[in-house]
Design a protein around this motif. Structure first.
Motif, short mmCIF file in Angstrom:
data_model
loop_
_atom_site.label_atom_id
_atom_site.label_comp_id
_atom_site.label_asym_id
_atom_site.label_seq_id
_atom_site.Cartn_x
_atom_site.Cartn_y
_atom_site.Cartn_z
N ALA A 73 0.83 -1.20 0.00
CA ALA A 73 0.00 0.00 0.00
C ALA A 73 0.87 1.25 0.00
O ALA A 73 0.55 2.24 -0.67
N GLN A 76 2.42 1.72 -3.53
CA GLN A 76 1.42 2.12 -4.52
C GLN A 76 0.89 3.53 -4.26
O GLN A 76 0.52 4.24 -5.19
N ARG A 125 2.82 2.20 -11.23
CA ARG A 125 2.38 1.00 -10.51
C ARG A 125 3.23 -0.20 -10.92
O ARG A 125 3.50 -1.08 -10.10
N GLY A 129 5.16 -2.55 -8.26
CA GLY A 129 4.61 -3.88 -8.08
C GLY A 129 5.34 -5.01 -8.75
O GLY A 129 5.07 -6.19 -8.48
N LYS A 292 -5.77 -7.21 0.93
CA LYS A 292 -5.84 -6.37 -0.26
C LYS A 292 -5.63 -4.90 0.11
O LYS A 292 -4.92 -4.17 -0.58
N SER A 295 -2.00 -4.23 0.74
CA SER A 295 -1.08 -4.44 -0.38
C SER A 295 -1.27 -3.48 -1.54
O SER A 295 -0.48 -3.51 -2.48
N ASP A 296 -2.30 -2.63 -1.48
CA ASP A 296 -2.55 -1.74 -2.61
C ASP A 296 -3.01 -0.38 -2.12
O ASP A 296 -3.42 -0.22 -0.97
N ASP A 297 -2.94 0.58 -3.02
CA ASP A 297 -3.37 1.94 -2.70
C ASP A 297 -4.83 1.99 -2.28
O ASP A 297 -5.19 2.63 -1.29
#
Length: 340
Positions: A73, A76, A125, A129, A292, A295-297
């Motif tokens: 996170a 990103q 990204r 990633g 989730k 792990s992500d924006d």
């Protein structure tokens, strides 16, 4: 070599525009004060700037090596900031929210419809990633140039991949930074691509699993490219040929690293809140949603998650909002987006 300070103060100073949350990896006051902004480079010696950049990268390295669950996170979110500056430098009007919409509200697999600005976000990204060993391949470099809207040919990409391998083989950290910009600008590519390359080379040199988007958010580096030079000279670094440019790049790297450290403290605080309430979540597949988010924006309320219905996911996000564990990032009543 990374220069690390001998002692770390637990009372960090503040860089203009930086977050006020105290980082888990503290940055000493002397280092914060030593990092110049774009207007205060006059009279600075390149050796001093190299020391400052090295010390700041050393502190950032400590953050990366903690391998926190929320690191995805964090990276990103940095990629989004870099993409917003990239879009603005390209004369586009999309801000971070619009860029996030362009990518997240696109149907899976339909990346042709994200638009030029959305493609710029995909480039950053990709940096955040993709495993670092795959970043500087011919295939990856060509894809990034396409995402950034830069014209390229296969021979130029192949030559550049070879040059980058030479750069990463044994040159010093300052030469690695300036050489990344030279590799891009000698072929007429915008400095945005040099920023991307410099971040990838830094991660490769330090042995990180993933790159941390840093320089893309440094608007002071500008967008112009130098005139093309012969391929034979493209590996040469800019320390001797353009010392002022090298100083600007070192200062930008130090500012960007400090900004990333400060953001890591904010993301960590938000992630700790999410993890604290996670045991209270009774919804099926709640663990997958938590991972989730870490792990992500951001993710959309209509995200397809195995074992979770659309209605169940919306109710879960409502619950997380009540608990103060996530934020709604779009400000809309529909097509809502959630993240740390």
């Amino acid at each position: 070599m990374i220069l690390r300070p001998k002692s770390l103060s637990h009372h960090p100073g503040t860089l203009h525009g930086a977050a006020t949350v105290t980082p888990a990896v503290p940055v000493p006051t002397w280092l914060r004060r030593a990092i110049p902004d774009a207007q205060s480079l006059a009279g600075k010696e390149i050796e001093d700037l190299a020391h400052t950049a090295g010390a700041t990268i050393g502190a950032l390295d400590a953050v990366v090596r903690r391998q926190e669950r929320w690191a995805g996170a964090w990276r990103q979110r940095l990629a989004l900031a870099a993409a917003a500056v990239t879009a603005r430098q390209a004369g586009r009007v999309e801000d971070e929210s619009a860029l996030r919409d362009a990518v997240l509200l696109t149907r899976p697999g339909d990346f042709l419809s994200v638009g030029p600005a959305g493609s710029m976000l995909l480039a950053w990204r990709r940096l955040a990633g993709t495993p670092v060993e795959n970043l500087l391949t011919r295939k990856s470099l060509g894809a990034v140039l396409d995402d950034l809207g830069l014209r390229r040919d296969d021979d130029a990409v192949s030559d550049m991949a070879d040059d980058l391998r030479q750069l990463s083989a044994g040159i010093g950290m300052v030469g690695l930074l300036t050489g990344a910009f030279t590799a891009a600008e000698s072929r007429g590519f915008a400095r945005t691509f040099g920023c991307w390359l410099a971040d990838a080379l830094l991660a490769q040199r330090l042995g990180w699993a993933h790159a941390v988007p840093l320089l893309g958010a440094e608007a002071a580096l500008g967008t112009s490219a130098r005139p093309r030079r012969s391929a034979a000279s493209s590996v040469a670094t800019g320390i001797d040929t353009d010392p002022e440019g090298a100083k600007n790049q070192l200062a930008a790297q130090a500012r960007a690293a400090l900004r990333a450290i400060d953001l890591s403290a904010e993301i960590e605080r938000r992630a700790e809140r999410l993890l604290a309430v996670a045991p209270k979540l009774r919804a099926k597949a709640a663990d997958a949603v938590v991972e989730k988010l870490l792990s992500d924006d951001a993710i959309v309320a209509s995200e397809k998650i195995a074992g979770m219905s659309d209605r169940g996911l919306r109710r879960l996000f409502d619950r997380l909002l009540e608990l103060g564990a996530v934020r709604e990032l779009s400000g809309r009543p529909t097509f809502r987006i959630y993240g740390l």
